[in-house]
Design an enzyme around this catalytic site. Structure first.
Site, PDB file in Angstrom:
ATOM      1  N   GLU A  56       5.805  -2.704  31.199  1.00 21.69           N
ATOM      2  CA  GLU A  56       5.084  -3.886  31.684  1.00 21.69           C
ATOM      3  C   GLU A  56       3.657  -3.432  31.979  1.00 21.69           C
ATOM      4  OE1 GLU A  56       6.134  -5.232  35.676  1.00 21.69           O
ATOM      5  OE2 GLU A  56       5.710  -7.293  35.122  1.00 21.69           O
ATOM      6  N   PHE A 104       2.195  -8.153  45.628  1.00 26.21           N
ATOM      7  CA  PHE A 104       0.785  -8.488  45.881  1.00 26.21           C
ATOM      8  C   PHE A 104       0.284  -9.651  45.047  1.00 26.21           C
ATOM      9  CE2 PHE A 104       0.165  -5.977  42.030  1.00 26.21           C
ATOM     10  CZ  PHE A 104      -0.855  -6.678  41.399  1.00 26.21           C
ATOM     11  N   LYS A 146       8.061  -9.178  55.383  1.00 25.44           N
ATOM     12  CA  LYS A 146       7.158  -8.041  55.156  1.00 25.44           C
ATOM     13  C   LYS A 146       6.320  -8.370  53.932  1.00 25.44           C
ATOM     14  CE  LYS A 146       6.980  -4.388  52.755  1.00 25.44           C
ATOM     15  NZ  LYS A 146       5.545  -4.371  52.447  1.00 25.44           N
ATOM     16  N   CYS A 192       4.127 -12.243  36.895  1.00 22.68           N
ATOM     17  CA  CYS A 192       5.390 -11.787  36.308  1.00 22.68           C
ATOM     18  C   CYS A 192       5.773 -12.674  35.136  1.00 22.68           C
ATOM     19  CB  CYS A 192       6.490 -11.808  37.350  1.00 22.68           C
ATOM     20  SG  CYS A 192       6.886 -13.466  37.867  1.00 22.68           S
ATOM     21  N   ALA A 242       7.643  -8.972  49.844  1.00 22.91           N
ATOM     22  CA  ALA A 242       6.865  -9.676  48.815  1.00 22.91           C
ATOM     23  C   ALA A 242       5.912  -8.737  48.069  1.00 22.91           C
ATOM     24  CB  ALA A 242       6.071 -10.797  49.479  1.00 22.91           C
TER      25      ALA A 242
HETATM   26  P1  NAD Z   1       5.805  -3.444  44.198  1.00 23.73           P
HETATM   27  O1  NAD Z   1       7.228  -3.227  43.838  1.00 23.73           O
HETATM   28  O2  NAD Z   1       4.884  -2.275  44.135  1.00 23.73           O
HETATM   29  O3  NAD Z   1       5.719  -4.000  45.694  1.00 23.73           O
HETATM   30  C1  NAD Z   1       6.552  -5.057  46.148  1.00 23.73           C
HETATM   31  C2  NAD Z   1       6.985  -4.783  47.582  1.00 23.73           C
HETATM   32  O4  NAD Z   1       7.845  -3.645  47.628  1.00 23.73           O
HETATM   33  C3  NAD Z   1       5.828  -4.492  48.509  1.00 23.73           C
HETATM   34  O5  NAD Z   1       6.059  -5.199  49.701  1.00 23.73           O
HETATM   35  C4  NAD Z   1       5.860  -2.990  48.680  1.00 23.73           C
HETATM   36  O6  NAD Z   1       5.468  -2.601  49.960  1.00 23.73           O
HETATM   37  C5  NAD Z   1       7.298  -2.613  48.444  1.00 23.73           C
HETATM   38  N1  NAD Z   1       7.466  -1.364  47.684  1.00 23.73           N
HETATM   39  C6  NAD Z   1       6.691  -0.889  46.685  1.00 23.73           C
HETATM   40  N2  NAD Z   1       7.214   0.239  46.161  1.00 23.73           N
HETATM   41  C7  NAD Z   1       8.330   0.476  46.832  1.00 23.73           C
HETATM   42  C8  NAD Z   1       9.326   1.501  46.750  1.00 23.73           C
HETATM   43  N3  NAD Z   1       9.268   2.471  45.859  1.00 23.73           N
HETATM   44  N4  NAD Z   1      10.357   1.440  47.603  1.00 23.73           N
HETATM   45  C9  NAD Z   1      10.441   0.449  48.491  1.00 23.73           C
HETATM   46  N5  NAD Z   1       9.533  -0.525  48.610  1.00 23.73           N
HETATM   47  C10 NAD Z   1       8.501  -0.528  47.805  1.00 23.73           C
HETATM   48  O7  NAD Z   1       5.283  -4.644  43.321  1.00 23.73           O
HETATM   49  P2  NAD Z   1       3.800  -5.177  43.218  1.00 23.73           P
HETATM   50  O8  NAD Z   1       2.983  -4.174  42.473  1.00 23.73           O
HETATM   51  O9  NAD Z   1       3.328  -5.653  44.523  1.00 23.73           O
HETATM   52  O10 NAD Z   1       4.007  -6.480  42.300  1.00 23.73           O
HETATM   53  C11 NAD Z   1       3.988  -6.452  40.907  1.00 23.73           C
HETATM   54  C12 NAD Z   1       5.363  -6.436  40.321  1.00 23.73           C
HETATM   55  O11 NAD Z   1       6.102  -7.546  40.805  1.00 23.73           O
HETATM   56  C13 NAD Z   1       5.371  -6.588  38.809  1.00 23.73           C
HETATM   57  O12 NAD Z   1       6.346  -5.731  38.273  1.00 23.73           O
HETATM   58  C14 NAD Z   1       5.769  -8.042  38.602  1.00 23.73           C
HETATM   59  O13 NAD Z   1       6.376  -8.337  37.365  1.00 23.73           O
HETATM   60  C15 NAD Z   1       6.713  -8.233  39.720  1.00 23.73           C
HETATM   61  N6  NAD Z   1       6.844  -9.637  40.050  1.00 23.73           N
HETATM   62  C16 NAD Z   1       8.003 -10.258  39.710  1.00 23.73           C
HETATM   63  C17 NAD Z   1       8.168 -11.602  39.970  1.00 23.73           C
HETATM   64  C18 NAD Z   1       9.438 -12.301  39.606  1.00 23.73           C
HETATM   65  O14 NAD Z   1       9.674 -13.384  40.146  1.00 23.73           O
HETATM   66  N7  NAD Z   1      10.250 -11.750  38.725  1.00 23.73           N
HETATM   67  C19 NAD Z   1       7.136 -12.314  40.584  1.00 23.73           C
HETATM   68  C20 NAD Z   1       5.972 -11.640  40.931  1.00 23.73           C
HETATM   69  C21 NAD Z   1       5.842 -10.300  40.655  1.00 23.73           C
END
Ligand code: NAD
Length: 514
Positions: free
Chosen positions: A397, A165, A189, A297, A163
């Protein structure tokens, strides 16, 4: 309600900070990890807790627990599983304030918005309670003489959720309740930046009667994600987050033979037609661009003013100025902080890139002064106009309280702009003309469309259908598609012949059943 929270944390022996536990095999346990991450309050940057990077052994223990629990949970009657989630939805309702407080503390959004975060997740749990209808299979009697065909929907095994943040309650609740009510066991996670809410949700699920091992929680970052992508017992992964992570997880998980659904980033456009209801449109744009500090998002981060509607921009700017930037737990706060100093610096540099590339800054939220919270990650509402598709602030974004404004001569031009953008998460049109709305919904290549609805996140009887660059996979979150994602189908064809219809000899040709 301290006893409910106490289980999920201990005090760290050295620093006395609350330390997030793991949830393994029905127990909230301290991690043995030597690697820990700080959890800062985004409104102050004061460290409020620590979260472990789970060790390999802990992650293995969690998935083993899921595997062991699968056999009995998948065989538990569907009515018992339904009962767990009926109790769960009530417990979430009873504790909504506590959950929201935790969200505001770790994530920063305002308390009212945090309650909305829980509420939208709660709706998914309520929907999961309809599992007795949702999981029905299909039947067709008399396919041929004495022969009937029917299908069962069955769980697939251990499933995992990763998930982001920005919605600490809603997004985990898109994942494990649907997966589990179908009879799967679940490894979660949460985002390492906001683990607290998932821990509380796990405690409530245990209180609702979910047996040990049906939900396990690990913490961590890349290593935990790769563990999930690689472990052979895990059959399906639900991911929500950014594109780099989502694309990586989709590729690595699929390569390992898993189902993956990956919801990713966005650039959502709101098209303002000159015939729109001006007052509503301006209010909706301001709320959808700056609510949750733009960290949604489905935030409407890009406005396209068509023709004469561009004259409304000064009023939009005035209305945006009236929003109160403050810590999320302060009364009257409209816009809370960004998640981290890095996020703030990134948003500010994207604003600057727009200015450098020739956009007009109509409202500048950089250097906003929030009294008493000078160390927080605040950026105030910011509006850039005269933005062109070639600019960095349009292409990326931003994920902050920044509205970029483009102009179009007509609807066709607006549609082609949107269809040329790689993302396809959400969009909205503001108009009072039905034919305009119909043309738009028909021609725009975006998965979720609002007509006079700025943030068209579908309720859980539908599915979350972001498309193109915002999604990888082929089966969406929640709704019928969510059930499909978490189940596999078994098809039975049976023939019960009357005794006098016994075959007279072997039939060696392919049965046509005709
Ligand atoms: P993020 O990708 O940084 O983190 C999401 C998850 O992935 C976390 O649990 C993190 O530990 C893990 N993670 C982060 N970088 C990673 C990598 N390089 N390799 C593997 N795992 C990794 O995202 P965030 O900053 O927590 O959330 C914001 C993003 O989520 C924005 O881009 C937003 O648009 C998107 N989002 C999309 C939706 C949707 O339904 N389309 C909904 C909410 C958020």
């Amino acid at each position: 309600n301290n006893s409910f929270k106490k289980k999920c944390w201990t005090k760290h022996p050295k620093c006395r900070l609350p330390t997030t536990k793991l949830f393994i095999d029905g127990k909230f346990v301290d991690s043995n990890s030597s690697e820990w991450l700080d959890i800062p309050n985004p409104a102050t940057n004061e460290v409020i807790g620590r979260v472990p990077i789970a060790t390999q052994g802990e992650m293995l223990a969690a998935v083993d627990s899921c595997s062991r629990a699968f056999h009995s949970w998948s065989e538990t009657s569907i009515l018992s599983r339904q009962q767990v989630f009926l109790r769960y939805q009530q417990l979430i309702k009873d504790n909504i304030k506590e959950l929201a407080k935790m969200i505001t503390l770790e994530q920063g959004k305002t308390l009212a918005d945090a309650e909305g975060d829980v509420f939208r997740g709660l709706q998914v749990v309520e929907h999961a309670c309809s599992i007795t209808s949702l999981m029905l299979g299909e039947t067709l009697p008399s396919i041929t003489r004495d022969m009937d065909t029917y299908t069962y929907r069955l769980p697939i095994g251990v499933c995992a959720g990763i998930a982001p943040f920005n919605f600490p309650a809603m997004i985990p609740l898109w994942m494990f309740p649907i997966g589990m009510v179908c009879g799967n066991t679940y490894l979660m996670k949460p985002s390492e930046r906001v683990p607290g809410c998932t821990m509380l949700l796990a405690k409530l699920l245990q209180d609702a009667g979910a047996p040990d091992g049906t939900l396990n929680i690990i913490h961590g970052q890349h290593a935990a994600v790769n563990f999930i992508c690689d472990h052979p017992a895990i059959k399906a992964i639900s991911f929500v987050g950014s594109n780099p992570a989502g694309e990586h997880i989709y590729e690595r998980g699929s390569k390992n033979g898993k189902r993956v659904q990956s919801n990713m980033g966005a650039k959502n456009h709101g098209v303002v037609m000159p015939d729109a209801n001006k007052e509503n449109t301006i209010n909706q744009l301001v709320g959808a661009a700056f609510g949750a500090a733009g960290q949604r998002c489905m935030a409407l981060s890009t406005a396209i003013f068509v023709g004469e509607s561009r004259q409304w921009v000064p009023e939009l700017v005035e209305r945006s100025k009236s929003l109160r930037v403050n810590a999320g737990d302060q009364p009257g706060a409209d816009v809370g902080p960004l998640i981290s100093p890095q996020a703030k610096a990134r948003v500010e540099s994207l604003i600057q890139s727009g200015v450098d590339e020739g956009a007009n800054i109509l409202l500048d939220g950089r250097n906003v002064n929030v009294k008493g919270y000078e160390s927080g990650n605040f950026v105030g509402p910011t509006i850039l106009s005269g933005v062109k598709p070639s600019m960095k602030c349009y292409k990326e974004e931003i994920f902050g309280p920044v509205l970029v404004i483009l102009e179009a001569e007509n609807l066709d031009e607006a549609i082609s702009l949107i269809n040329n953008n790689p993302y396809g998460n959400g969009t909205a049109i503001f108009t009072t003309n039905g034919a305009t709305a119909r043309k738009y919904t028909h021609e725009v290549d975006v998965g979720q469309i609002g007509v006079n609805v700025p943030i068209p996140v579908p309720l859980p009887m539908f599915s979350f259908t972001g498309s193109r660059g915002s999604f990888r996979g082929d089966t969406n979150f929640y709704g019928k598609q969510g059930i499909q994602f978490y189940t596999q189908i078994k098809t039975v064809t049976s023939q019960w012949k009357a005794e006098d219809a016994t075959l007279s000899g072997p039939a060696v040709t392919m049965p046509t059943m005709g």
